[in-house]
Design a protein around this motif. Sequence first.
Motif, mmCIF file in Angstrom:
data_model
loop_
_atom_site.group_PDB
_atom_site.id
_atom_site.type_symbol
_atom_site.label_atom_id
_atom_site.label_comp_id
_atom_site.label_asym_id
_atom_site.label_seq_id
_atom_site.Cartn_x
_atom_site.Cartn_y
_atom_site.Cartn_z
ATOM 1 N N LYS A 325 0.952 -1.130 0.104
ATOM 2 C CA LYS A 325 0.015 0.008 -0.070
ATOM 3 C C LYS A 325 0.840 1.285 0.107
ATOM 4 C CE LYS A 325 -4.144 -1.608 2.437
ATOM 5 N NZ LYS A 325 -4.621 -1.955 3.640
ATOM 6 N N VAL A 326 1.899 1.340 0.726
ATOM 7 C CA VAL A 326 2.933 2.419 0.923
ATOM 8 C C VAL A 326 3.724 2.542 -0.248
ATOM 9 C CG1 VAL A 326 5.060 3.529 2.132
ATOM 10 C CG2 VAL A 326 2.850 2.592 3.490
ATOM 11 N N SER A 327 3.813 1.347 -1.094
ATOM 12 C CA SER A 327 4.865 1.395 -2.081
ATOM 13 C C SER A 327 6.157 2.192 -2.050
ATOM 14 C CB SER A 327 3.992 2.028 -3.255
ATOM 15 O OG SER A 327 4.691 1.840 -4.367
ATOM 16 N N PHE A 328 6.730 1.482 -0.996
ATOM 17 C CA PHE A 328 8.205 2.171 -0.491
ATOM 18 C C PHE A 328 9.029 2.275 -1.849
ATOM 19 C CE2 PHE A 328 6.505 0.529 3.347
ATOM 20 C CZ PHE A 328 6.881 1.703 4.080
ATOM 21 N N SER A 329 10.009 3.218 -1.866
ATOM 22 C CA SER A 329 10.930 3.247 -2.986
ATOM 23 C C SER A 329 12.036 2.297 -2.713
ATOM 24 C CB SER A 329 11.193 4.629 -3.369
ATOM 25 O OG SER A 329 11.906 5.250 -2.147
ATOM 26 N N LYS A 330 12.237 1.895 -1.533
ATOM 27 C CA LYS A 330 13.344 1.146 -1.207
ATOM 28 C C LYS A 330 13.046 0.411 0.208
ATOM 29 C CE LYS A 330 18.256 0.537 -1.241
ATOM 30 N NZ LYS A 330 19.603 1.058 -1.595
ATOM 31 N N LEU A 331 13.516 -0.795 0.267
ATOM 32 C CA LEU A 331 13.070 -1.742 1.585
ATOM 33 C C LEU A 331 14.346 -2.332 1.962
ATOM 34 C CD1 LEU A 331 10.238 -2.465 2.373
ATOM 35 C CD2 LEU A 331 10.371 -4.434 1.163
ATOM 36 N N HIS A 332 14.634 -1.946 3.301
ATOM 37 C CA HIS A 332 15.780 -2.762 4.080
ATOM 38 C C HIS A 332 15.126 -3.925 4.884
ATOM 39 C CE1 HIS A 332 18.941 -0.080 3.061
ATOM 40 N NE2 HIS A 332 18.030 0.736 2.932
ATOM 41 N N VAL A 333 15.338 -5.232 4.652
ATOM 42 C CA VAL A 333 14.741 -6.233 5.440
ATOM 43 C C VAL A 333 15.595 -6.942 6.479
ATOM 44 C CG1 VAL A 333 13.424 -8.371 5.380
ATOM 45 C CG2 VAL A 333 13.128 -6.802 3.352
ATOM 46 N N PHE A 334 15.227 -7.093 7.614
ATOM 47 C CA PHE A 334 16.241 -7.649 8.451
ATOM 48 C C PHE A 334 15.479 -8.795 9.167
ATOM 49 C CE2 PHE A 334 17.210 -3.229 8.416
ATOM 50 C CZ PHE A 334 18.600 -3.107 8.197
ATOM 51 N N LYS A 361 13.337 -13.683 2.536
ATOM 52 C CA LYS A 361 13.470 -13.921 0.933
ATOM 53 C C LYS A 361 12.082 -13.422 0.211
ATOM 54 C CE LYS A 361 14.453 -17.423 -2.103
ATOM 55 N NZ LYS A 361 13.251 -17.947 -2.922
ATOM 56 N N PHE A 362 10.963 -13.622 0.910
ATOM 57 C CA PHE A 362 9.861 -13.278 0.270
ATOM 58 C C PHE A 362 9.623 -11.628 0.172
ATOM 59 C CE2 PHE A 362 5.110 -12.443 0.209
ATOM 60 C CZ PHE A 362 4.797 -13.134 -0.801
ATOM 61 N N LEU A 363 10.076 -10.865 1.199
ATOM 62 C CA LEU A 363 9.878 -9.283 1.402
ATOM 63 C C LEU A 363 11.003 -8.886 0.530
ATOM 64 C CD1 LEU A 363 9.237 -7.898 4.837
ATOM 65 C CD2 LEU A 363 7.791 -8.022 2.769
ATOM 66 N N ARG A 364 12.174 -9.611 0.362
ATOM 67 C CA ARG A 364 13.165 -8.828 -0.343
ATOM 68 C C ARG A 364 12.801 -8.874 -1.719
ATOM 69 N NH1 ARG A 364 17.887 -11.132 3.371
ATOM 70 N NH2 ARG A 364 18.153 -9.264 4.634
ATOM 71 N N GLU A 365 11.849 -9.810 -2.247
ATOM 72 C CA GLU A 365 11.470 -9.897 -3.628
ATOM 73 C C GLU A 365 10.669 -9.032 -4.116
ATOM 74 O OE1 GLU A 365 12.608 -14.824 -4.235
ATOM 75 O OE2 GLU A 365 10.415 -14.013 -4.130
ATOM 76 N N ILE A 366 9.811 -8.751 -3.051
ATOM 77 C CA ILE A 366 8.906 -7.649 -3.016
ATOM 78 C C ILE A 366 9.601 -6.180 -3.054
ATOM 79 C CG2 ILE A 366 6.989 -6.469 -1.953
ATOM 80 C CD1 ILE A 366 5.762 -8.983 -1.031
#
Length: 457
Positions: A325-334, A361-366
């Motif tokens: 929904k937010v459509s972030f322009s970059k995601l750091h997943v920890f 892994k799933f979130l990094r792909e998104i």
Amino acid sequence: MIDIKFSINTLGCKTNLSESDYIIKELSDRGFKLVKYSDGPDFCIINTCTVTSQSDRKVRQIVRRIKSNSPLSTVIVTGCYAVFNEKFLLDSGVDCIVKNKDKYSIPSVLEELARRRWNAKTGLAASSGNKKFQNLVHSRALVKIQDGCEQNCSYCIIPKVRGGYRSTPDELVLAQIRNLAAAGFDEVVLTGIHIGKYAADINAETCSGDRNASDLADLLEKIIESSSIKRIRLGSIEISEVDSRITDLIRESGRIAPHLHIPLQSGSDKILELMKRPYSSGYFLNMVESIKKSVPDIAITTDVIVGFPHESEEDFIQTVDLIKKVSFSKLHVFKYSRRMHTEAYSMGGQVAESVKSERSKFLREIGSKLRNDYIRNGVGKFFKVVTEKVDKEKRIAAGTSENYVKVYFPLDCSNAEILKKGKLVEVKIESVYEDGLIGKMHKTWRDAGTCAFVVKI
Ligand code: SF4
């Protein structure tokens, strides 16, 4: 000039990087020479991090590597890892442990040590003008405005290793920024552990009422009014601390990068509460919508933790939904990392490593899909890019745009000689390239709207 060499290895956040920058320029000013740790320096400084167990592992690796590569060097360890891991460091043969709060004394201590050890009599250069900025490692200069955190999120060790809020007085911030601008830096990044709490400590000490209270927005106004720095970028900031004064300044000044890094951590209200994050998913979404309304082209990047204790599949799906929904322009997943001395360490419901890995892994792909879409959107636009790398052999330069995208541009005979690291240039984006975009340099970005020279494109 004395011939004393030092190396510095920095792990972790931008606050650590800015503190290392300070140590580098102070030591360079005193005549010390910055080299790699593999070059056998007299002093090896390691500025550590302990935010995750992976950070701890990296510190242990670098300590061991430096001890075996440079057995004759004096090894000094500082930073967050040093707070709870003295025994490991001493057992590994580290010569000196410096507390976080004493980090800034490292240059004078090393100067004194060097004086004694080498009996150096001359050449300890006095600090002068812009020379002290020559060795800064970052083309986008880091300016530490604040330290410490009192939010006590249940997973976070930082308040214990960094202590409470301490702000750099505004006149010191301004003096540093003016010096950096005079030394040729076009962008500064305001860093800290919790920059939205800028001046909270000063207000607590000096005012009984609100009248004299100041905050981050005041600091930004002062920087804009009384320095010539062309671009100011904010480090990570909490959602509840992005008020309308800040977004108005971003939109109206044209000098604050339209990019905010706002940690989300989770999209599940249950998990946010367990994390002791002071907002709900609904509040986060509403706030982001009003930020985007105020600054339509803003880039919003974020951090997310997966596998926090009690995170069910449903909680995770709520996180995925909110991210989309937010459509972030970059995601750091920890992946959640259990830290001793934190509240979450002893929580039940710890999530299996395999589940954490799957979710991450799933979130990094998104995240990479969102990133690619965002980057692609830049084709055809003009970006103002701070030059960070200039490769004259390969005839290409690269830097970071106002909305935090890596931008490449070829060097040609008209720009190769004038391009300097740290300078803003305008680039017309032509296509996607490697991890960012590529285009042609259009003009240097001097005073708003004035072009110093134009390259034919
Ligand atoms: S706000 Fe929370 S996560 Fe950030 S440093 Fe403070 S305690 Fe840690």
